[in-house]
Structure formats: structure tokens, C-alpha cells
Write a protein that holds these residues in place. Structure first.
Motif, PDB file in Angstrom:
ATOM      1  N   LYS A  13      -0.009   5.710  -4.679  1.00 27.10           N
ATOM      2  CA  LYS A  13      -1.100   6.578  -4.242  1.00 27.10           C
ATOM      3  C   LYS A  13      -2.265   6.512  -5.220  1.00 27.10           C
ATOM      4  N   ALA A  14      -1.940   6.405  -6.507  1.00 22.78           N
ATOM      5  CA  ALA A  14      -2.979   6.317  -7.529  1.00 22.78           C
ATOM      6  C   ALA A  14      -3.601   4.928  -7.591  1.00 22.78           C
ATOM      7  N   ASP A  15      -2.762   3.899  -7.335  1.00 24.36           N
ATOM      8  CA  ASP A  15      -3.239   2.513  -7.397  1.00 24.36           C
ATOM      9  C   ASP A  15      -2.550   1.697  -6.303  1.00 24.36           C
ATOM     10  N   PRO A  16      -3.177   1.548  -5.149  1.00 26.94           N
ATOM     11  CA  PRO A  16      -2.557   0.840  -4.023  1.00 26.94           C
ATOM     12  C   PRO A  16      -2.258  -0.631  -4.292  1.00 26.94           C
ATOM     13  N   THR A  17      -2.795  -1.173  -5.381  1.00 29.71           N
ATOM     14  CA  THR A  17      -2.602  -2.600  -5.679  1.00 29.71           C
ATOM     15  C   THR A  17      -1.435  -2.857  -6.636  1.00 29.71           C
ATOM     16  N   CYS A  18      -0.668  -1.819  -6.987  1.00 29.51           N
ATOM     17  CA  CYS A  18       0.342  -1.988  -8.036  1.00 29.51           C
ATOM     18  C   CYS A  18       1.712  -2.396  -7.489  1.00 29.51           C
ATOM     19  N   GLY A  19       1.777  -2.793  -6.220  1.00 26.19           N
ATOM     20  CA  GLY A  19       3.059  -3.122  -5.608  1.00 26.19           C
ATOM     21  C   GLY A  19       3.811  -4.237  -6.310  1.00 26.19           C
ATOM     22  N   VAL A  20       3.102  -5.288  -6.706  1.00 20.10           N
ATOM     23  CA  VAL A  20       3.758  -6.407  -7.389  1.00 20.10           C
ATOM     24  C   VAL A  20       4.240  -5.974  -8.771  1.00 20.10           C
ATOM     25  N   SER A  34       0.834  -1.199   0.000  1.00 17.09           N
ATOM     26  CA  SER A  34       0.000   0.000   0.000  1.00 17.09           C
ATOM     27  C   SER A  34       0.870   1.251   0.000  1.00 17.09           C
ATOM     28  N   TYR A  35       0.235   2.374  -0.270  1.00 17.88           N
ATOM     29  CA  TYR A  35       0.900   3.671  -0.182  1.00 17.88           C
ATOM     30  C   TYR A  35       1.312   3.952   1.259  1.00 17.88           C
ATOM     31  N   HIS A  71       5.536   4.649   5.446  1.00 16.60           N
ATOM     32  CA  HIS A  71       6.123   4.153   6.700  1.00 16.60           C
ATOM     33  C   HIS A  71       7.578   3.754   6.492  1.00 16.60           C
ATOM     34  N   PHE A  72       7.859   3.062   5.391  1.00 11.30           N
ATOM     35  CA  PHE A  72       9.243   2.655   5.092  1.00 11.30           C
ATOM     36  C   PHE A  72      10.143   3.881   4.996  1.00 11.30           C
ATOM     37  N   ASN A  73       9.696   4.896   4.279  1.00 12.58           N
ATOM     38  CA  ASN A  73      10.508   6.097   4.094  1.00 12.58           C
ATOM     39  C   ASN A  73      10.780   6.814   5.414  1.00 12.58           C
ATOM     40  N   GLU A  74       9.813   6.781   6.297  1.00 11.23           N
ATOM     41  CA  GLU A  74       9.930   7.533   7.549  1.00 11.23           C
ATOM     42  C   GLU A  74      10.603   6.753   8.666  1.00 11.23           C
ATOM     43  N   LYS A  75      10.448   5.427   8.675  1.00 14.26           N
ATOM     44  CA  LYS A  75      10.841   4.652   9.850  1.00 14.26           C
ATOM     45  C   LYS A  75      11.951   3.629   9.619  1.00 14.26           C
ATOM     46  N   VAL A  76      12.220   3.258   8.372  1.00 11.44           N
ATOM     47  CA  VAL A  76      13.184   2.187   8.115  1.00 11.44           C
ATOM     48  C   VAL A  76      14.482   2.780   7.567  1.00 11.44           C
ATOM     49  N   PRO A  77      15.545   2.787   8.363  1.00 16.91           N
ATOM     50  CA  PRO A  77      16.816   3.362   7.915  1.00 16.91           C
ATOM     51  C   PRO A  77      17.364   2.632   6.687  1.00 16.91           C
ATOM     52  N   GLY A  78      17.843   3.404   5.728  1.00 18.40           N
ATOM     53  CA  GLY A  78      18.476   2.803   4.561  1.00 18.40           C
ATOM     54  C   GLY A  78      17.521   2.382   3.468  1.00 18.40           C
ATOM     55  N   VAL A  79      16.216   2.533   3.695  1.00 18.14           N
ATOM     56  CA  VAL A  79      15.231   2.219   2.646  1.00 18.14           C
ATOM     57  C   VAL A  79      14.628   3.528   2.164  1.00 18.14           C
ATOM     58  N   LYS A  80      14.821   3.818   0.895  1.00 20.39           N
ATOM     59  CA  LYS A  80      14.315   5.058   0.306  1.00 20.39           C
ATOM     60  C   LYS A  80      13.476   4.723  -0.914  1.00 20.39           C
ATOM     61  N   ILE A  81      12.209   5.081  -0.856  1.00 18.91           N
ATOM     62  CA  ILE A  81      11.295   4.810  -1.959  1.00 18.91           C
ATOM     63  C   ILE A  81      11.124   6.093  -2.764  1.00 18.91           C
ATOM     64  N   PRO A  82      11.498   6.069  -4.039  1.00 13.47           N
ATOM     65  CA  PRO A  82      11.444   7.277  -4.870  1.00 13.47           C
ATOM     66  C   PRO A  82      10.016   7.817  -5.025  1.00 13.47           C
ATOM     67  N   GLU A  83       9.931   9.106  -5.360  1.00 13.58           N
ATOM     68  CA  GLU A  83       8.637   9.778  -5.487  1.00 13.58           C
ATOM     69  C   GLU A  83       7.769   9.168  -6.577  1.00 13.58           C
ATOM     70  N   ASN A  84       8.382   8.700  -7.665  1.00 11.35           N
ATOM     71  CA  ASN A  84       7.568   8.135  -8.742  1.00 11.35           C
ATOM     72  C   ASN A  84       6.849   6.862  -8.301  1.00 11.35           C
ATOM     73  N   ILE A  85       7.488   6.078  -7.429  1.00  9.51           N
ATOM     74  CA  ILE A  85       6.840   4.870  -6.910  1.00  9.51           C
ATOM     75  C   ILE A  85       5.744   5.251  -5.914  1.00  9.51           C
ATOM     76  N   LEU A  86       6.004   6.252  -5.080  1.00  9.13           N
ATOM     77  CA  LEU A  86       4.974   6.722  -4.158  1.00  9.13           C
ATOM     78  C   LEU A  86       3.737   7.203  -4.920  1.00  9.13           C
ATOM     79  N   SER A  87       3.965   7.910  -6.014  1.00 13.30           N
ATOM     80  CA  SER A  87       2.848   8.411  -6.813  1.00 13.30           C
ATOM     81  C   SER A  87       2.034   7.274  -7.418  1.00 13.30           C
ATOM     82  N   GLN A  88       2.734   6.258  -7.909  1.00 13.13           N
ATOM     83  CA  GLN A  88       2.027   5.101  -8.479  1.00 13.13           C
ATOM     84  C   GLN A  88       1.163   4.407  -7.431  1.00 13.13           C
TER      85      GLN A  88
END
Length: 290
Positions: free
Chosen positions: A243-250, A218-219, A224-241
Motif C-alpha cells: 500500500k505504501a509502495d506498489p512497486t515493492c513486490g519483487v 500491486s496492492y 484480490h488474492f486474499n479475497e478470491k483465491v482459496p489457500g492464499v493468505k497475504i499477511p498484513e505486513n506485506i499488504l502495508s508495504q
């Protein structure tokens, strides 16, 4: 014969996946789920009381999976739960049962888990554990006493390629290699370009690096990963995807895996219980089940 080691030695792209071990002695349901991964993965990882939560012994389950399903396993071993004597004993028992691949870990604090009154041992850390396994491979216990036969473990370690302090991570990586680590599985990677830059900086150290992939559910999880997990950075383009479609993780995980195939030694999928995601990713990479 260690199929995983053979494939890594030949330079073949490998796929490994983390599977859940049961909280109790009944392994039937989990075995049926893992069975579906045959032909899609080269090995499955069995965690050792992950997040300090009680689960079946990873050595026992690894043996069951290997014997009943014919799937190679990578069993996790933590320094948290056993002293130096116990760690060596566990390793000797694993080798006798035909379990040859190990991932060396320090282990989470027991206070985080479901048995918070447990005591963490920590006679050594993951580097010390790799040295123990390497010593057994050379035919000696950690005190220098000769064994009646050598083991032959393929020793693995964990790696965070997107640690903000890259030099520190590479230094730790080199110390693990010196201790006997022959392959690494990384933390989840979402920025493939940053991972590629890390690999280029590392250069050729004579070890294999299997890139971690965790399909996001999910978004909210991504934030949560970006805020709480050190060393894990999720780019903005993935966050946007997401946010638009919470099922697109796979779908995103498939895209990352496809890009990684050009330069990584393999991928390690952490599906958070969704083994169907492992199969979907493997199929997109040309794997077929059996």
C-alpha cells in the motif's frame, strides 16, 4: 542426464520458473526472452493451455527450449484435454523427444477460457495421471500391456501448503506420492512461518517440495488474492508495504526466497510474464547467468 533430478537427489537448492508459451506457432519472441534465464534457473515450467486458454503445445515448446537453449524443462500435462489413450501417447512422445520432467494437473474447466465450447475430458484426475506416468516408467501402459521400452519421467505434482484444511492437503499429498509423484511445486506462499509449520507437520515423506513465489504487482492484486483465491493468505505486513509502495513486490519476493533457502528444497517463481523478476530473485540467491 536429467540435471534437475540430479540436483534434487543431491539435496541442492533449485530454482524453477514459469514461462509463457505463445498463442500461435511463432515461438521466436518467447525463446529470446527465455534465453535470458540461462544460468539463473534449473528448469522452466511450460503450462498446458493455462486457465483453459489456447497456447502452443507444452511438449513441443519444451523440446525446442531444451534443444536450442539447453535449459531443462518441466512440461505441464492436464487431464482436461485428452482421454486415457491420448495422455499415454503424449507421454511416450515427450519421452522420445528427450523431455523427462512432468507436472501432473487435472486442468481448469474449458468454460473459463477462450474456447468455451471445448469439452473437458477428465478420464482421470492428476493422481490418475501420475499413476499413468509411473506405469510407463515401469514399462507398461495403464491397461497392463508391456511397452517396448520403459520411460523414466521425474513426476511432479502441485501442492497448496496453506490450505485451511491441512490434514486434507497432506492426505492428498500422500496419495499423489503413492501414485508416483517425486516432487511438488506449491501455490504461491507469502507467509513463510505458516509454510514452515506445514513442512514440519508433513515430516520426511521422501519427496522434494519446491516453494512457489509470485511477485505481487500491486496492492490491489494482493487484496484480490486474499479475497478470491482459496489457500492464499497475504499477511498484513506485506499488504502495508504494498500500500505504501506498489512497486515493492519483487523486493518482497526476494525476502521470502531468502528466508525459504534455509529449509525449502527450492523455489518456483511465477513471474506473470516479468522474467526480469526471476533474474533479480536468482541473483539475490547467488545465481549468475551465462
Amino acid at each position: 542426464m536429467n540435471k534437475l533430478q540430479d540436483k534434487l537427489h543431491k539435496g541442492e537448492f533449485v530454482i524453477t520458473a514459469e514461462v509463457e508459451s505463445p498463442k500461435g506457432p511463432d515461438f521466436g519472441d518467447e525463446l529470446e526472452k527465455i534465453k535470458k534465464l540461462r544460468g539463473y534457473v534449473d528448469a522452466v515450467n511450460i503450462c498446458d493451455n493455462p486457465m483453459a486458454n489456447l497456447r502452443m503445445s507444452p511438449i513441443a515448446l519444451s523440446h525446442i527450449i531444451h534443444e536450442q537453449l539447453g535449459i531443462d524443462t518441466i512440461f505441464h500435462l492436464t487431464c482436461r484435454d485428452r482421454n486415457l489413450l491420448g495422455l499415454q501417447s503424449e507421454l511416450l512422445g515427450a519421452w522420445a523427444l528427450g523431455i523427462t520432467n512432468i507436472l501432473t494437473l487435472t486442468g481448469d474447466d474449458p468454460k473459463r477460457g477462450d474456447n468455451p465450447s471445448s469439452t473437458g475430458v477428465y478420464d482421470c484426475d492428476s493422481i490418475g495421471l501420475a499413476k499413468i506416468a509411473c506405469s510407463l516408467n515401469n514399462g507398461f501402459d495403464i491397461s497392463g500391456n508391456e511397452l517396448n521400452a520403459k520411460t523414466g519421467f521425474l513426476i511432479g505434482g502441485v501442492l497448496n501448503p496453506l490450505n485451511p484444511d491441512i490434514d486434507l492437503e497432506i492426505d492428498k499429498m500422500k496419495r499423489k506420492i503413492d501414485a508416483g509423484v517425486a516432487f511438488f511445486q506449491t501455490q504461491p506462499v507469502y507467509d513463510v512461518d505458516a509454510y514452515r509449520r506445514f513442512i514440519d507437520k508433513v515430516g520426511n515423506l521422501g519427496v522434494k517440495i519446491i516453494m512457489g513465489i509470485m511477485p505481487l504487482k500491486s496492492y490491489k492484486m494482493a487484496v484480490h488474492f486474499n479475497e478470491k483465491v482459496p489457500g492464499v493468505k497475504i499477511p498484513e505486513n506485506i499488504l502495508s508495504q504494498l500500500k505504501a509502495d506498489p512497486t515493492c513486490g519483487v523486493k518482497i519476493a526476494v525476502e521470502i526466497a531468502t528466508k525459504a533457502r534455509d529449509f525449502a528444497d527450492g523455489i518456483h517463481v511465477m513471474p506473470l510474464g516479468r522474467l526480469s523478476a526471476v533474474i533479480e530473485i536468482a541473483r539475490e540467491l547467488g545465481r549468475g547467468g551465462r
